[in-house]
Design a protein around this motif. Sequence first.
Motif, PDB file in Angstrom:
ATOM      1  N   GLY A  19       0.787  -1.219   0.000  1.00  0.00           N
ATOM      2  CA  GLY A  19       0.000   0.000   0.000  1.00  0.00           C
ATOM      3  C   GLY A  19       0.819   1.269   0.000  1.00  0.00           C
ATOM      4  N   GLY A  20       2.092   1.132  -0.248  1.00  0.00           N
ATOM      5  CA  GLY A  20       3.024   2.256  -0.187  1.00  0.00           C
ATOM      6  C   GLY A  20       3.853   2.169   1.079  1.00  0.00           C
ATOM      7  N   SER A  21       5.178   2.125   0.933  1.00  0.00           N
ATOM      8  CA  SER A  21       6.073   1.950   2.075  1.00  0.00           C
ATOM      9  C   SER A  21       7.212   2.948   2.013  1.00  0.00           C
ATOM     10  CB  SER A  21       6.653   0.534   2.101  1.00  0.00           C
ATOM     11  OG  SER A  21       5.636  -0.441   2.186  1.00  0.00           O
ATOM     12  N   THR A  22       7.683   3.345   3.180  1.00  0.00           N
ATOM     13  CA  THR A  22       8.894   4.142   3.320  1.00  0.00           C
ATOM     14  C   THR A  22       9.963   3.234   3.910  1.00  0.00           C
ATOM     15  OG1 THR A  22       7.600   6.148   3.695  1.00  0.00           O
ATOM     16  CG2 THR A  22       9.915   6.190   4.354  1.00  0.00           C
ATOM     17  N   ALA A  62      35.765  -0.621  -0.497  1.00  0.00           N
ATOM     18  CA  ALA A  62      36.436  -0.459  -1.784  1.00  0.00           C
ATOM     19  C   ALA A  62      36.005  -1.536  -2.774  1.00  0.00           C
ATOM     20  CB  ALA A  62      37.949  -0.506  -1.604  1.00  0.00           C
ATOM     21  N   ALA A  63      35.531  -2.666  -2.256  1.00  0.00           N
ATOM     22  CA  ALA A  63      35.137  -3.779  -3.118  1.00  0.00           C
ATOM     23  C   ALA A  63      33.715  -3.640  -3.640  1.00  0.00           C
ATOM     24  CB  ALA A  63      35.273  -5.100  -2.362  1.00  0.00           C
ATOM     25  N   ALA A  64      32.848  -2.946  -2.881  1.00  0.00           N
ATOM     26  CA  ALA A  64      31.434  -2.887  -3.264  1.00  0.00           C
ATOM     27  C   ALA A  64      30.761  -1.685  -2.635  1.00  0.00           C
ATOM     28  CB  ALA A  64      30.713  -4.164  -2.809  1.00  0.00           C
ATOM     29  N   ASN A  65      29.693  -1.235  -3.290  1.00  0.00           N
ATOM     30  CA  ASN A  65      28.771  -0.316  -2.639  1.00  0.00           C
ATOM     31  C   ASN A  65      28.040  -1.085  -1.541  1.00  0.00           C
ATOM     32  OD1 ASN A  65      28.926   2.037  -4.558  1.00  0.00           O
ATOM     33  ND2 ASN A  65      28.190   0.484  -5.992  1.00  0.00           N
ATOM     34  N   LEU A  66      28.148  -0.642  -0.307  1.00  0.00           N
ATOM     35  CA  LEU A  66      27.420  -1.277   0.783  1.00  0.00           C
ATOM     36  C   LEU A  66      26.102  -0.537   0.981  1.00  0.00           C
ATOM     37  CD1 LEU A  66      30.164  -1.984   3.463  1.00  0.00           C
ATOM     38  CD2 LEU A  66      29.504  -3.342   1.453  1.00  0.00           C
ATOM     39  N   LEU A  67      25.001  -1.262   0.837  1.00  0.00           N
ATOM     40  CA  LEU A  67      23.668  -0.689   0.969  1.00  0.00           C
ATOM     41  C   LEU A  67      22.910  -1.482   2.026  1.00  0.00           C
ATOM     42  CD1 LEU A  67      21.237   1.068   0.168  1.00  0.00           C
ATOM     43  CD2 LEU A  67      20.814  -0.543  -1.724  1.00  0.00           C
ATOM     44  N   ALA A  68      22.796  -0.927   3.225  1.00  0.00           N
ATOM     45  CA  ALA A  68      22.026  -1.574   4.291  1.00  0.00           C
ATOM     46  C   ALA A  68      20.567  -1.155   4.167  1.00  0.00           C
ATOM     47  CB  ALA A  68      22.577  -1.193   5.662  1.00  0.00           C
ATOM     48  N   ILE A  69      19.655  -2.124   4.223  1.00  0.00           N
ATOM     49  CA  ILE A  69      18.218  -1.864   4.089  1.00  0.00           C
ATOM     50  C   ILE A  69      17.493  -2.458   5.292  1.00  0.00           C
ATOM     51  CG2 ILE A  69      16.171  -2.110   2.640  1.00  0.00           C
ATOM     52  CD1 ILE A  69      17.952  -2.611   0.250  1.00  0.00           C
ATOM     53  N   GLU A  70      16.636  -1.663   5.913  1.00  0.00           N
ATOM     54  CA  GLU A  70      15.913  -2.103   7.109  1.00  0.00           C
ATOM     55  C   GLU A  70      14.612  -2.821   6.743  1.00  0.00           C
ATOM     56  OE1 GLU A  70      17.541   1.214  10.265  1.00  0.00           O
ATOM     57  OE2 GLU A  70      15.870   1.790   8.953  1.00  0.00           O
ATOM     58  N   LEU A  71      14.383  -3.966   7.360  1.00  0.00           N
ATOM     59  CA  LEU A  71      13.197  -4.761   7.097  1.00  0.00           C
ATOM     60  C   LEU A  71      11.950  -4.070   7.650  1.00  0.00           C
ATOM     61  CD1 LEU A  71      15.733  -6.780   7.653  1.00  0.00           C
ATOM     62  CD2 LEU A  71      13.968  -8.528   7.813  1.00  0.00           C
ATOM     63  N   TYR A  72      10.791  -4.522   7.173  1.00  0.00           N
ATOM     64  CA  TYR A  72       9.551  -4.107   7.819  1.00  0.00           C
ATOM     65  C   TYR A  72       9.615  -4.460   9.311  1.00  0.00           C
ATOM     66  CZ  TYR A  72       7.277  -3.278   3.319  1.00  0.00           C
ATOM     67  OH  TYR A  72       6.937  -2.780   2.087  1.00  0.00           O
ATOM     68  N   GLY A  73       9.128  -3.527  10.136  1.00  0.00           N
ATOM     69  CA  GLY A  73       9.177  -3.724  11.576  1.00  0.00           C
ATOM     70  C   GLY A  73      10.481  -3.301  12.201  1.00  0.00           C
ATOM     71  N   HIS A  74      11.384  -2.729  11.426  1.00  0.00           N
ATOM     72  CA  HIS A  74      12.718  -2.393  11.912  1.00  0.00           C
ATOM     73  C   HIS A  74      13.111  -0.982  11.472  1.00  0.00           C
ATOM     74  CE1 HIS A  74      12.537  -6.755  12.032  1.00  0.00           C
ATOM     75  NE2 HIS A  74      13.522  -6.730  12.909  1.00  0.00           N
ATOM     76  N   GLY A  75      13.876  -0.311  12.331  1.00  0.00           N
ATOM     77  CA  GLY A  75      14.425   0.987  11.988  1.00  0.00           C
ATOM     78  C   GLY A  75      13.366   1.972  11.541  1.00  0.00           C
ATOM     79  N   ARG A  76      13.590   2.602  10.405  1.00  0.00           N
ATOM     80  CA  ARG A  76      12.679   3.633   9.888  1.00  0.00           C
ATOM     81  C   ARG A  76      11.726   3.119   8.809  1.00  0.00           C
ATOM     82  NH1 ARG A  76      15.976   9.370   9.631  1.00  0.00           N
ATOM     83  NH2 ARG A  76      16.983   9.206  11.673  1.00  0.00           N
ATOM     84  N   THR A  77      11.723   1.822   8.564  1.00  0.00           N
ATOM     85  CA  THR A  77      10.846   1.283   7.530  1.00  0.00           C
ATOM     86  C   THR A  77       9.408   1.213   8.034  1.00  0.00           C
ATOM     87  OG1 THR A  77      12.632   0.052   6.485  1.00  0.00           O
ATOM     88  CG2 THR A  77      10.397  -0.728   6.075  1.00  0.00           C
ATOM     89  N   ARG A  78       8.490   1.751   7.236  1.00  0.00           N
ATOM     90  CA  ARG A  78       7.069   1.799   7.596  1.00  0.00           C
ATOM     91  C   ARG A  78       6.240   1.432   6.356  1.00  0.00           C
ATOM     92  NH1 ARG A  78       9.650   2.457  11.462  1.00  0.00           N
ATOM     93  NH2 ARG A  78       9.535   4.076  13.079  1.00  0.00           N
ATOM     94  N   SER A  79       5.073   0.838   6.603  1.00  0.00           N
ATOM     95  CA  SER A  79       4.166   0.511   5.502  1.00  0.00           C
ATOM     96  C   SER A  79       2.775   1.036   5.799  1.00  0.00           C
ATOM     97  CB  SER A  79       4.109  -1.007   5.291  1.00  0.00           C
ATOM     98  OG  SER A  79       3.581  -1.651   6.433  1.00  0.00           O
ATOM     99  N   THR A  80       1.984   1.210   4.746  1.00  0.00           N
ATOM    100  CA  THR A  80       0.588   1.605   4.929  1.00  0.00           C
ATOM    101  C   THR A  80      -0.203   0.469   5.575  1.00  0.00           C
ATOM    102  OG1 THR A  80       0.714   3.052   2.999  1.00  0.00           O
ATOM    103  CG2 THR A  80      -1.480   2.384   3.726  1.00  0.00           C
ATOM    104  N   PRO A  82      -0.809  -2.728   8.043  1.00  0.00           N
ATOM    105  CA  PRO A  82      -0.272  -2.935   9.393  1.00  0.00           C
ATOM    106  C   PRO A  82       0.433  -4.273   9.602  1.00  0.00           C
ATOM    107  CG  PRO A  82      -2.630  -3.317   9.400  1.00  0.00           C
ATOM    108  CD  PRO A  82      -2.289  -2.831   8.025  1.00  0.00           C
ATOM    109  N   HIS A  83       0.323  -5.214   8.665  1.00  0.00           N
ATOM    110  CA  HIS A  83       0.973  -6.511   8.823  1.00  0.00           C
ATOM    111  C   HIS A  83       1.890  -6.793   7.651  1.00  0.00           C
ATOM    112  CE1 HIS A  83      -0.642  -8.376  12.497  1.00  0.00           C
ATOM    113  NE2 HIS A  83      -1.623  -7.512  12.308  1.00  0.00           N
ATOM    114  N   PHE A  84       2.894  -7.629   7.896  1.00  0.00           N
ATOM    115  CA  PHE A  84       3.928  -7.889   6.908  1.00  0.00           C
ATOM    116  C   PHE A  84       4.619  -9.199   7.256  1.00  0.00           C
ATOM    117  CE2 PHE A  84       5.194  -4.825  10.175  1.00  0.00           C
ATOM    118  CZ  PHE A  84       6.160  -5.542  10.857  1.00  0.00           C
ATOM    119  N   THR A  85       5.328  -9.752   6.268  1.00  0.00           N
ATOM    120  CA  THR A  85       6.093 -10.982   6.442  1.00  0.00           C
ATOM    121  C   THR A  85       7.495 -10.785   5.878  1.00  0.00           C
ATOM    122  OG1 THR A  85       5.571 -11.957   4.285  1.00  0.00           O
ATOM    123  CG2 THR A  85       3.955 -12.291   6.066  1.00  0.00           C
ATOM    124  N   ALA A 211       2.436   2.344  18.242  1.00  0.00           N
ATOM    125  CA  ALA A 211       2.878   1.937  16.902  1.00  0.00           C
ATOM    126  C   ALA A 211       4.169   1.135  16.986  1.00  0.00           C
ATOM    127  CB  ALA A 211       3.061   3.160  16.009  1.00  0.00           C
ATOM    128  N   GLY A 212       5.070   1.545  17.868  1.00  0.00           N
ATOM    129  CA  GLY A 212       6.309   0.800  18.058  1.00  0.00           C
ATOM    130  C   GLY A 212       6.059  -0.576  18.642  1.00  0.00           C
TER     131      GLY A 212
END
Length: 301
Positions: A19-22, A62-80, A82-85, A211-212
């Motif tokens: 439904g749209g996620s940040t 130097a070997a790679a672009n490191l891109l850390a991504i936070e899962l649903y339910g973690h850090g600043r990740t939010r979804s429209t 309320p449930h996720f897997t 919400a937390g």
Amino acid sequence: MSNDAQAIDVQTVTVPHLGGSTVGHAFARPYDPALPTLVLVNSFSTSVDLYRPQFADPELTAAANLLAIELYGHGRTRSTYPHFTYWDSAIANLQVLDRLGIPEAFVLGTSQGGWVAARMALLAPDVVRGIIPLGTSMDFESARSRDLGCWDGIEFCTPSLDALAAPVGDDWVVPDEFVDAVLGAGLGEDVSPDERAFWHAAHRRNYAGDAGRHRLRTATVNLRDRDGLHARLGDVRCPVLWLQGTADSVYSVANAEEEIRMFTGSPDAELRVVQDGQHFLSASDPDVVDAAAAEFVRRRS
């Protein structure tokens, strides 16, 4: 693990899933399209800050672009919705790559991040070039895994699910006992006071108010009640490098030895055992993990 208390600067990107996620994410350095990308997926209730040691490693960055991504339910990740897997987190991670204009990537995941990495490889074999699961399991919380020396995830999670069931007020923050239990399972008892204080503060920021509470409870439901991947692992077509610590109190070397053989469709599926490595292996043994990841990415790029 490094005692550097400096938190990683987290950015957000919007994706259409649920439904749209940040989605919270961070690069170790400005993105360089000439380098391969290594996605880093964090462990239970942590955030991109789990990967501070990797972000500080000049050889790996130097070997790679490191891109850390936070899962649903973690850090600043939010979804429209309320449930996720974990499947939802795998889809969202792939959509983040698309939004950032990154056509392909390797994926490293610690604990729950390992099975998200596998799900990403299953969903997008044309995008995921290789996966590096750390301290993980590809099973559900089964009797089989307990017979092989893995923890009882149902026993660990159920009291927290019960405690987090009722709505709370705006002043609620995650109890210190919860954080200490996560740190104990992930890093053992040898956690420095500074590191423990860092994660207490991070959890209080990430899991505050009702919400937390709901996000944390849903993340715990996912951990306890997730589906297993055994019947799907033969469809993983990319190389797999699994690192498993001998001091991991959650998932055993014996389990990893069985499950690495289930990647029958992979051109190269290898298990490396890390002596005295803890469950959050990227944090307990960053030198070993970083060197292995850099070599894996360079060899496959």
